[in-house]
Design a protein around this motif. Structure first.
Motif, PDB file in Angstrom:
ATOM      1  N   SER A  68     -36.993  36.670  -0.300  1.00 50.37           N
ATOM      2  CA  SER A  68     -36.627  36.670  -1.711  1.00 50.37           C
ATOM      3  C   SER A  68     -37.396  37.703  -2.537  1.00 50.37           C
ATOM      4  O   SER A  68     -37.102  37.881  -3.708  1.00 50.37           O
ATOM      5  N   ARG A  69     -38.338  38.377  -1.950  1.00 49.51           N
ATOM      6  CA  ARG A  69     -39.146  39.367  -2.677  1.00 49.51           C
ATOM      7  C   ARG A  69     -38.962  40.758  -2.064  1.00 49.51           C
ATOM      8  O   ARG A  69     -38.737  40.904  -0.873  1.00 49.51           O
ATOM      9  N   ASP A  70     -39.112  41.782  -2.897  1.00 46.91           N
ATOM     10  CA  ASP A  70     -38.973  43.152  -2.410  1.00 46.91           C
ATOM     11  C   ASP A  70     -40.061  43.546  -1.423  1.00 46.91           C
ATOM     12  O   ASP A  70     -39.894  44.498  -0.674  1.00 46.91           O
ATOM     13  N   CYS A  71     -41.187  42.830  -1.413  1.00 53.31           N
ATOM     14  CA  CYS A  71     -42.259  43.153  -0.460  1.00 53.31           C
ATOM     15  C   CYS A  71     -41.981  42.583   0.925  1.00 53.31           C
ATOM     16  O   CYS A  71     -42.749  42.791   1.845  1.00 53.31           O
ATOM     17  N   SER A  72     -40.871  41.908   1.088  1.00 51.42           N
ATOM     18  CA  SER A  72     -40.493  41.359   2.387  1.00 51.42           C
ATOM     19  C   SER A  72     -39.825  42.436   3.235  1.00 51.42           C
ATOM     20  O   SER A  72     -38.916  43.127   2.764  1.00 51.42           O
ATOM     21  N   LEU A  73     -40.268  42.577   4.474  1.00 51.79           N
ATOM     22  CA  LEU A  73     -39.614  43.512   5.372  1.00 51.79           C
ATOM     23  C   LEU A  73     -38.146  43.124   5.544  1.00 51.79           C
ATOM     24  O   LEU A  73     -37.268  43.984   5.569  1.00 51.79           O
ATOM     25  N   GLY A  74     -37.884  41.829   5.623  1.00 54.36           N
ATOM     26  CA  GLY A  74     -36.497  41.371   5.744  1.00 54.36           C
ATOM     27  C   GLY A  74     -35.626  41.884   4.618  1.00 54.36           C
ATOM     28  O   GLY A  74     -34.513  42.370   4.833  1.00 54.36           O
TER      29      GLY A  74
ATOM     30  N   ASP B 240     -30.418  34.860   8.662  1.00 56.85           N
ATOM     31  CA  ASP B 240     -30.031  36.098   9.354  1.00 56.85           C
ATOM     32  C   ASP B 240     -31.268  36.888   9.786  1.00 56.85           C
ATOM     33  O   ASP B 240     -31.316  37.425  10.883  1.00 56.85           O
ATOM     34  N   TYR B 241     -32.266  36.950   8.900  1.00 58.98           N
ATOM     35  CA  TYR B 241     -33.512  37.647   9.226  1.00 58.98           C
ATOM     36  C   TYR B 241     -34.226  36.945  10.372  1.00 58.98           C
ATOM     37  O   TYR B 241     -34.691  37.585  11.322  1.00 58.98           O
ATOM     38  N   TYR B 242     -34.298  35.612  10.319  1.00 59.08           N
ATOM     39  CA  TYR B 242     -34.908  34.843  11.399  1.00 59.08           C
ATOM     40  C   TYR B 242     -34.198  35.135  12.715  1.00 59.08           C
ATOM     41  O   TYR B 242     -34.833  35.350  13.738  1.00 59.08           O
ATOM     42  N   ALA B 243     -32.870  35.119  12.678  1.00 63.96           N
ATOM     43  CA  ALA B 243     -32.089  35.353  13.903  1.00 63.96           C
ATOM     44  C   ALA B 243     -32.386  36.731  14.475  1.00 63.96           C
ATOM     45  O   ALA B 243     -32.518  36.887  15.695  1.00 63.96           O
ATOM     46  N   PHE B 244     -32.505  37.733  13.608  1.00 65.79           N
ATOM     47  CA  PHE B 244     -32.820  39.075  14.082  1.00 65.79           C
ATOM     48  C   PHE B 244     -34.191  39.113  14.749  1.00 65.79           C
ATOM     49  O   PHE B 244     -34.350  39.662  15.834  1.00 65.79           O
ATOM     50  N   LEU B 245     -35.206  38.521  14.093  1.00 69.78           N
ATOM     51  CA  LEU B 245     -36.555  38.528  14.668  1.00 69.78           C
ATOM     52  C   LEU B 245     -36.616  37.774  15.989  1.00 69.78           C
ATOM     53  O   LEU B 245     -37.277  38.213  16.929  1.00 69.78           O
ATOM     54  N   VAL B 246     -35.914  36.648  16.073  1.00 63.59           N
ATOM     55  CA  VAL B 246     -35.890  35.877  17.323  1.00 63.59           C
ATOM     56  C   VAL B 246     -35.168  36.674  18.411  1.00 63.59           C
ATOM     57  O   VAL B 246     -35.637  36.743  19.550  1.00 63.59           O
ATOM     58  N   THR B 247     -34.057  37.297  18.076  1.00 61.02           N
ATOM     59  CA  THR B 247     -33.314  38.107  19.042  1.00 61.02           C
ATOM     60  C   THR B 247     -34.168  39.257  19.569  1.00 61.02           C
ATOM     61  O   THR B 247     -34.124  39.581  20.750  1.00 61.02           O
ATOM     62  N   ALA B 248     -34.975  39.849  18.676  1.00 62.57           N
ATOM     63  CA  ALA B 248     -35.849  40.950  19.078  1.00 62.57           C
ATOM     64  C   ALA B 248     -37.095  40.461  19.811  1.00 62.57           C
ATOM     65  O   ALA B 248     -37.900  41.268  20.274  1.00 62.57           O
ATOM     66  N   GLY B 249     -37.271  39.141  19.908  1.00 61.01           N
ATOM     67  CA  GLY B 249     -38.442  38.596  20.585  1.00 61.01           C
ATOM     68  C   GLY B 249     -39.716  38.739  19.771  1.00 61.01           C
ATOM     69  O   GLY B 249     -40.814  38.725  20.320  1.00 61.01           O
ATOM     70  N   LEU B 250     -39.583  38.855  18.447  1.00 63.40           N
ATOM     71  CA  LEU B 250     -40.734  39.054  17.580  1.00 63.40           C
ATOM     72  C   LEU B 250     -41.122  37.797  16.814  1.00 63.40           C
ATOM     73  O   LEU B 250     -42.098  37.794  16.075  1.00 63.40           O
TER      74      LEU B 250
END
Length: 120
Positions: free
Chosen positions: A36-42, A52-62
């Motif tokens: 929700s903040r501009d300082c978020s990498l997501g 969606d951001y969580y899914a991307f990080l999990v898919t990338a194994g991060l």
């Protein structure tokens, strides 16, 4: 963690985007689940929905997404996997300064001094 093709491609795309962001004006990012903040990498990557951001990080194994027995949900950032991914860059030290700390986003946004959260 056993890498698969999807994980490798996700990390490759993320590295391209991170390099692009690193070559722009200086800026810092949080890699937590905050979107929700501009300082978020997501947010900087265009994820406005945290799932969606969580899914991307999990898919990338991060990251790992956990649902505890009491129903609490948690995104656990896998710091070691982030380091492994970033360590393949020959110019990592020039592009990135990685720090690990408890960070109070609300205080930063308000321009207040950071404090160490009491976790207990």
């Amino acid at each position: 963690m056993q890498a698969n093709g999807t994980m490798i491609r996700a990390r490759e795309y993320l590295l391209v985007l991170l390099i692009f962001l690193a070559e722009a004006d200086s800026f810092w990012f949080t890699i937590s689940g905050e979107t929700s903040r501009d300082c978020s990498l997501g947010r900087r990557l265009g994820f406005y929905d945290k799932i969606d951001y969580y899914a991307f990080l999990v898919t990338a194994g991060l990251a790992e997404y956990r649902i505890h027995g009491n129903g609490d949900k948690e995104l656990k950032i896998l710091r070691g996997q982030w380091n492994i991914m970033l360590d393949i860059l020959p110019n990592k030290a020039e592009l990135f300064h990685v720090t690990e700390r408890i960070f109070d986003v609300e205080s930063a946004v308000a321009g207040l001094t950071q404090y160490r959260a009491n976790r207990g």
